[in-house]
Write an enzyme that holds these catalytic residues in place. Structure first.
Site, PDB file in Angstrom:
ATOM      1  N   SER A 213       0.798  -1.223   0.000  1.00 10.65           N
ATOM      2  CA  SER A 213       0.000   0.000   0.000  1.00 10.65           C
ATOM      3  C   SER A 213       0.829   1.270   0.000  1.00 10.65           C
ATOM      4  O   SER A 213       0.396   2.283  -0.548  1.00 10.65           O
ATOM      5  CB  SER A 213      -0.948   0.005   1.194  1.00 10.65           C
ATOM      6  OG  SER A 213      -0.237  -0.209   2.396  1.00 10.65           O
TER       7      SER A 213
ATOM      8  N   HIS B 277      -4.824  -3.194  -3.194  1.00 13.93           N
ATOM      9  CA  HIS B 277      -4.379  -2.159  -4.145  1.00 13.93           C
ATOM     10  C   HIS B 277      -4.162  -2.701  -5.552  1.00 13.93           C
ATOM     11  O   HIS B 277      -3.772  -1.950  -6.445  1.00 13.93           O
ATOM     12  CB  HIS B 277      -3.114  -1.479  -3.618  1.00 13.93           C
ATOM     13  CG  HIS B 277      -3.390  -0.707  -2.373  1.00 13.93           C
ATOM     14  ND1 HIS B 277      -3.902   0.572  -2.400  1.00 13.93           N
ATOM     15  CD2 HIS B 277      -3.296  -1.053  -1.075  1.00 13.93           C
ATOM     16  CE1 HIS B 277      -4.082   0.994  -1.159  1.00 13.93           C
ATOM     17  NE2 HIS B 277      -3.729   0.022  -0.326  1.00 13.93           N
TER      18      HIS B 277
ATOM     19  N   LYS C  87     -11.212   1.067  -2.884  1.00 20.34           N
ATOM     20  CA  LYS C  87     -10.096   1.623  -3.647  1.00 20.34           C
ATOM     21  C   LYS C  87     -10.487   1.670  -5.134  1.00 20.34           C
ATOM     22  O   LYS C  87     -11.269   2.517  -5.518  1.00 20.34           O
ATOM     23  CB  LYS C  87      -8.836   0.829  -3.329  1.00 20.34           C
ATOM     24  CG  LYS C  87      -8.562   0.923  -1.809  1.00 20.34           C
ATOM     25  CD  LYS C  87      -7.368   0.189  -1.384  1.00 20.34           C
ATOM     26  CE  LYS C  87      -7.146   0.149   0.116  1.00 20.34           C
ATOM     27  NZ  LYS C  87      -7.910   0.896   1.044  1.00 20.34           N
TER      28      LYS C  87
END
Ligand SMILES: Cc1ncc(COP(=O)(O)O)c(C=O)c1O
Length: 389
Positions: free
Chosen positions: A171, A199, A231
């Site tokens: 991250s 991610h 995300k």
């Protein structure tokens, strides 16, 4: 912490002195945001917003209960099936947040008698889940599969529950874990490989299926896959995907799944729509990764760019904060990331790109970062902004 206002104040002042005090503020609306995780630009996408609004009218706002009571709606069911299909797993289980998914899956698979081998730069939720499980935890050097293999080999043969835990894309660094090597090591040690692909999910891999797709790994290689929706998918929530028995076991044992109110169905319906848009609009993925490569390449940063996250290591907390403020003065939001989120001496600017950024905005950011470098040098710092670790 002692129950004493003076002690609290002293602790806060100490953080302030060391440039580690965190403050929350509402980001200015006129600045260009280069630190959100809305990688595909779906958080305000009309189809996603419409799906949310339609579902609110259909289901109301709250889910009203936990999943095992009456909180599990047809929206949750549909999303789980779609995520299972997208990730190529038998089943998926939707959690309220990624933090809870990690706590839940680790807590369900590991107890005090278990052993967990974990990358040193893993996300806080993996670290906290490991700690809470009470298992013996050993941490290997970042992305060092040989070190991970050594630590797996050192586990007492009597220990049956073994986990190897890693972020897929890290991250704060944006790099990929060496998953093929880790998968092999985990298989040999008869350990569960748990990959948190928060991610990577939606962005990495030829069709955005994440780091397993990038490396061509199957569900057999990575039996426990975690992903988040806050995300690339621009919404909220998370999932664990795996074999049907694993998911059924989590339904029985994962306390952060069981003992909490189910996500609002409208959030889940919005995520379903985001998943559809993400699959249809492959240009979003290509664009955000191209932006990241451009920032990375023009600034001459070390390593290769494989994700929307571009870290610029400045080492020193004060310098990272100053650089972030300088960028904001130029109209760009780029947050300074400091310990304990990153190890001491690696404070950084964490630039994140989005498919919604225009090329001109990306170029302007690059120019601004170059200017901030100059300012840093002019202000008599002992060295220019560091770009390597
Ligand atoms: C790698 C990783 N895992 C898990 C999480 C937690 O996800 P959530 O925000 O859904 O709790 C984050 C960030 O928030 C993350 O970066």
């Amino acid at each position: 912490m002692q129950r004493d206002p003076a002690a609290l104040r002293a602790a806060l002042e100490d953080l302030e002195q060391r440039h580690l005090r965190r403050v929350r503020r509402v980001p200015p609306r006129d600045a260009v945001n280069f630190c959100s995780n809305d990688y595909l630009g779906l958080s305000a996408h009309p189809e996603v917003v419409q799906a949310f609004a339609d579902a609110v009218m259909k289901y109301g706002v709250g889910s009203g209960a936990s999943h095992l009571v009456t909180g599990h709606s047809s929206a949750h069911q549909m999303l789980e099936e779609a995520v299972a299909a997208f990730t190529g797993r038998e089943k998926a289980l939707v959690f309220s947040t990624g933090y809870m998914a990690n706590m839940g899956v680790i807590g369900a698979l590991a107890d005090q008698k278990a052993a967990i081998v974990s990358d040193k730069l893993n996300h806080a939720s993996l670290i906290d889940g490991s700690r809470l499980s009470g298992a013996k935890v050993s941490r290997y050097r970042h992305a060092d599969s040989d070190h991970a293999t050594e630590q797996l080999a050192a586990i007492d043969p009597e220990v049956k529950s073994r986990l190897l835990v890693t972020d897929g894309v890290f991250s704060m660094d944006g790099d990929l874990a060496p998953l093929p090597e880790l998968a092999l090591a985990a298989r040999r040690a008869n350990a569960w490989l748990v990959v948190d692909d928060a991610h990577a999910f939606g962005v990495v891999g030829a069709t955005g299926r994440g780091s397993c797709e990038h490396f061509g790994l199957s569900s057999d290689d990575v039996p426990v896959l975690v992903g988040t929706f806050g995300k690339a998918f621009g919404t909220f929530g998370a999932f664990v995907a795996g074999d049907a028995d694993l998911i059924d076991y989590l339904v029985q044992k994962a306390r952060p799944y069981i003992y909490t109110t189910a996500l609002p169905p409208a959030v889940v319906a919005a995520t379903f729509a985001a998943l559809e848009v993400a699959q249809r609009d492959s240009w979003r993925r290509e664009r955000v990764l191209a932006h990241a490569r451009r920032v990375h390449g023009v600034l001459g940063l070390p390593g290769t760019s494989v994700s929307p996250i571009v870290p610029i290591i400045l080492r020193d907390e004060a310098r990272a904060l100053a650089a972030s403020r300088e960028l904001e003065a130029r109209g760009f939001l780029v947050s300074a990331i400091r310990p304990p989120t990153v190890p001491a001496g690696t404070s950084r600017l964490r630039v994140t790109l989005s498919a919604t950024h225009e090329e001109s905005q990306v170029d302007a950011l690059i120019t601004a970062i170059a200017e901030v470098r100059q300012t840093d040098v002019r202000q008599g710092e002992s060295r220019p902004l560091e770009t390597d670790e």
